[in-house]
Design an enzyme around this catalytic site. Structure first.
Site, short mmCIF file in Angstrom:
data_model
loop_
_atom_site.label_atom_id
_atom_site.label_comp_id
_atom_site.label_asym_id
_atom_site.label_seq_id
_atom_site.Cartn_x
_atom_site.Cartn_y
_atom_site.Cartn_z
CE1 TYR A 132 -7.93 10.81 -10.50
CE2 TYR A 132 -8.44 12.38 -12.25
CZ TYR A 132 -7.83 11.21 -11.83
OH TYR A 132 -7.13 10.45 -12.72
CG ASN A 151 -1.93 1.09 1.24
OD1 ASN A 151 -1.76 2.13 0.60
ND2 ASN A 151 -3.02 0.89 1.98
CB ALA A 193 -7.16 19.06 -5.30
#
Length: 241
Positions: free
Chosen positions: A147, A55, A149
């Site tokens: 998104y 991750n 940003a």
């Protein structure tokens, strides 16, 4: 010889979509090793492809992965920051959770991966970092405040790193790709009534294909782009939102 011969590449979000296609193209072009970083193991199998369950928000796991490569004396020639998500909605419908999720993966994830890999590239004296932004990061889009940003932020980091990582004689290039609308799993849930106006405003008359973006990544990863640094390459068929 292929354009990636003897190169080792790390691709985040490599299990599907654009990331999977980038891995495939790099392998086709002779990469000696491609690490596909994703939260899930991809289906592709190749002797020079290694799936790494990771991750991009877990700093310790990133550092552990990078440390294992350095202990094995493996260079990192190419880093593709591709992992990203959407949580779309008009601004009054975007919850704090939707905002935080997109900011974390699309912006913090890119920062953390690059923070771990860039010093290695600078020490070895070479490398290519490719950040996957978006046309939305250049022009904005209704219903994608969060998104937009993050993808604008990715462009800002690209320009900064193009200057920062070339200090002291290091030959570490940083560039970005701004895809238009690409036919991947992410678009499967988008209704035709939304896609049709996009097609009408795209001079080339079609959606992008993952290989369109992968070929752009190949260019920026290879020596074909050896004098390209701090550039945002739009791959959008001429679309203007």
């Amino acid at each position: 010889m292929g354009k990636m011969t003897n190169k080792i590449a790390v691709v985040t979000g490599g299990a599907r979509g654009i990331g999977r296609e980038i891995c495939r193209v790099f392998l086709r072009e002779g990469a000696s090793k491609v690490y596909s970083i994703d939260r899930n193991i991809g289906e592709d199998q190749h002797e020079r492809l290694e799936h790494v369950v990771l991750n991009v928000l877990e700093r310790d796991d990133i550092e552990r992965f990078v440390r294992e490569l350095t202990v094995s004396n493996l260079a990192i020639d190419v880093l593709v920051n591709n992992a990203g998500i959407t949580r779309d909605g008009l601004i009054h419908h975007i919850s704090s959770e939707m905002w935080d999720q997109v900011i974390d993966v699309n912006l913090k994830g890119v920062f953390q991966m690059t923070q771990a890999v860039a010093p290695i590239m600078m020490n070895q004296g070479h490398g290519s970092i490719i950040n996957i932004s978006s046309i939305v990061g250049l022009h904005g889009n209704i219903g994608q405040t969060n998104y937009a940003a993050t993808k604008s932020g990715v462009i800002g980091m690209t320009y900064t790193w193009a200057k920062e990582f070339t200090r002291k004689g290091a030959y570490v290039r940083t560039n970005a790709i701004a895809p238009g609308f690409v036919h991947t799993e992410m678009l499967d849930s988008v209704p035709d009534k939304v896609l049709q106006p996009i097609l009408e405003h795209t001079p080339l008359g079609r959606l992008g294909k993952p290989e369109d973006i992968a070929n752009a990544a190949l260019f920026l990863a290879s020596e074909d782009s050896s004098f390209v640094n701090g550039h945002v390459l739009s791959v959008d068929g001429g679309l203007r939102l």
